[in-house]
Design a protein around this motif. Structure first.
Motif, mmCIF file in Angstrom:
data_model
loop_
_atom_site.group_PDB
_atom_site.id
_atom_site.type_symbol
_atom_site.label_atom_id
_atom_site.label_comp_id
_atom_site.label_asym_id
_atom_site.label_seq_id
_atom_site.Cartn_x
_atom_site.Cartn_y
_atom_site.Cartn_z
ATOM 1 N N LEU A 162 63.511 34.757 46.625
ATOM 2 C CA LEU A 162 62.901 32.900 46.900
ATOM 3 C C LEU A 162 62.767 33.517 44.725
ATOM 4 C CD1 LEU A 162 60.010 34.556 49.340
ATOM 5 C CD2 LEU A 162 61.765 32.917 50.215
ATOM 6 N N VAL A 163 62.536 31.750 45.217
ATOM 7 C CA VAL A 163 62.186 31.407 44.012
ATOM 8 C C VAL A 163 60.796 30.761 43.505
ATOM 9 C CG1 VAL A 163 63.472 29.994 41.543
ATOM 10 C CG2 VAL A 163 64.719 31.404 42.481
ATOM 11 N N ALA A 164 59.953 31.229 43.354
ATOM 12 C CA ALA A 164 58.613 30.981 43.598
ATOM 13 C C ALA A 164 58.334 29.893 41.488
ATOM 14 C CB ALA A 164 57.445 31.474 43.726
ATOM 15 N N GLY A 178 62.568 25.962 44.992
ATOM 16 C CA GLY A 178 61.823 24.830 45.549
ATOM 17 C C GLY A 178 60.464 24.158 46.203
ATOM 18 N N GLY A 179 59.327 24.318 45.772
ATOM 19 C CA GLY A 179 57.922 24.317 46.726
ATOM 20 C C GLY A 179 58.201 25.599 47.199
ATOM 21 N N VAL A 180 58.152 26.767 46.449
ATOM 22 C CA VAL A 180 57.927 27.792 47.068
ATOM 23 C C VAL A 180 56.902 28.292 47.312
ATOM 24 C CG1 VAL A 180 58.543 30.847 47.005
ATOM 25 C CG2 VAL A 180 60.526 28.729 47.510
ATOM 26 N N ASN A 181 56.069 28.917 48.599
ATOM 27 C CA ASN A 181 55.212 29.403 47.956
ATOM 28 C C ASN A 181 54.370 30.299 49.346
ATOM 29 O OD1 ASN A 181 53.547 27.919 50.761
ATOM 30 N ND2 ASN A 181 53.810 25.506 49.567
ATOM 31 N N ALA A 182 53.844 30.910 49.519
ATOM 32 C CA ALA A 182 52.661 31.380 50.624
ATOM 33 C C ALA A 182 53.047 31.454 51.444
ATOM 34 C CB ALA A 182 51.297 32.001 50.936
ATOM 35 N N VAL A 209 81.541 33.978 48.513
ATOM 36 C CA VAL A 209 80.936 33.616 47.781
ATOM 37 C C VAL A 209 79.770 35.082 47.861
ATOM 38 C CG1 VAL A 209 80.722 31.341 47.697
ATOM 39 C CG2 VAL A 209 79.481 32.249 49.061
ATOM 40 N N ASP A 210 79.379 35.457 47.032
ATOM 41 C CA ASP A 210 78.400 36.173 46.916
ATOM 42 C C ASP A 210 76.821 36.163 46.434
ATOM 43 O OD1 ASP A 210 80.120 38.259 46.334
ATOM 44 O OD2 ASP A 210 80.340 37.207 44.403
ATOM 45 N N LEU A 211 76.970 34.818 46.917
ATOM 46 C CA LEU A 211 74.986 33.964 46.250
ATOM 47 C C LEU A 211 75.296 33.098 47.449
ATOM 48 C CD1 LEU A 211 72.313 34.656 44.614
ATOM 49 C CD2 LEU A 211 73.464 32.073 44.736
ATOM 50 N N VAL A 212 75.089 32.205 48.291
ATOM 51 C CA VAL A 212 74.386 30.775 48.317
ATOM 52 C C VAL A 212 73.006 30.405 48.329
ATOM 53 C CG1 VAL A 212 74.135 28.907 50.480
ATOM 54 C CG2 VAL A 212 75.793 31.211 50.310
ATOM 55 N N LEU A 213 72.242 29.444 47.120
ATOM 56 C CA LEU A 213 71.408 28.756 46.612
ATOM 57 C C LEU A 213 70.788 27.657 47.618
ATOM 58 C CD1 LEU A 213 68.743 28.975 45.348
ATOM 59 C CD2 LEU A 213 69.932 28.093 43.324
ATOM 60 N N GLN A 214 70.251 27.361 48.895
ATOM 61 C CA GLN A 214 69.498 26.545 49.296
ATOM 62 C C GLN A 214 68.434 25.676 48.314
ATOM 63 O OE1 GLN A 214 70.568 24.706 51.823
ATOM 64 N NE2 GLN A 214 69.365 22.837 51.031
ATOM 65 N N MET A 215 68.722 24.974 48.011
ATOM 66 C CA MET A 215 67.715 23.472 46.915
ATOM 67 C C MET A 215 66.868 23.631 47.975
ATOM 68 S SD MET A 215 67.651 24.311 43.724
ATOM 69 C CE MET A 215 66.355 23.104 43.009
ATOM 70 N N THR A 216 64.979 23.350 48.295
ATOM 71 C CA THR A 216 64.258 23.611 49.263
ATOM 72 C C THR A 216 63.559 21.483 48.678
ATOM 73 O OG1 THR A 216 63.430 24.821 48.423
ATOM 74 C CG2 THR A 216 64.749 24.671 50.367
ATOM 75 N N VAL A 217 63.977 21.297 47.278
ATOM 76 C CA VAL A 217 63.637 20.423 46.717
ATOM 77 C C VAL A 217 64.701 19.207 46.321
ATOM 78 C CG1 VAL A 217 61.381 21.359 46.276
ATOM 79 C CG2 VAL A 217 63.050 21.208 44.257
#
Length: 154
Positions: free
Chosen positions: A133-135, A115-119, A70-78
């Motif tokens: 990061l996806v915010a 998911g739930g990404v903030n500072a 794979v080229d990318l792994v996306l971990q859902m954090t919600v």
């Protein structure tokens, strides 16, 4: 690049359509693709980079057999479904696992979280080896979007 996250059942039925629509990266949930090797091959045959997505309750070790592909792994954090949820701290262990596997095996994938990404959570993710990061809610709810992005970049 157009990064498409297919949050649906039977993703193999949609790969060619999204590739034809201009997707550069197509990611599918490991939980929705019982034949994940075949789906990863299908994505690459369509000319796209292949990503795999983990829900919060799925251990990263289930990906061992495909991490080299794979080229990318996306971990859902919600839990997938809607915005504005709180970051699930236990997902950090998966991020560390993925980062360690990548270093130990010379893996070429990018680690992304959503998911739930903030500072505050962005810093935890970065320390765990995350690259992207996806915010959503944090960004769209900010009065000063430039300051929001600058803060995340720090």
């Amino acid at each position: 690049p157009l990064d498409v996250h297919l949050m649906l059942s039977n993703p193999e039925n949609y790969i060619e359509k999204f590739a034809a629509a201009g997707a550069h990266i197509i990611s599918v949930h490991i939980e929705a693709a019982p034949h994940i090797h075949r789906v990863i091959q299908q994505i690459k045959a369509a000319g796209c980079k292949a990503g795999v997505v983990l829900n919060p309750g799925t251990p990263a070790s289930v990906l061992d057999a495909i991490l080299g592909d794979v080229d990318l792994v996306l971990q859902m954090t919600v839990n997938p479904g809607f915005g504005g949820q709180s970051f699930i701290d236990s997902t950090i262990e998966n991020m560390r696992y993925l980062d360690n596997w990548r270093r130990e095996n010379n893996g070429g994938y990018v680690i992304e979280v959503d998911g739930g990404v903030n500072a505050e959570t962005a810093e935890k993710c970065k320390q765990a080896g995350v690259d992207v990061l996806v915010a959503g809610s944090y960004f769209f709810g900010a009065d000063d979007k430039v300051a929001c992005v600058q803060g995340l970049k720090k």
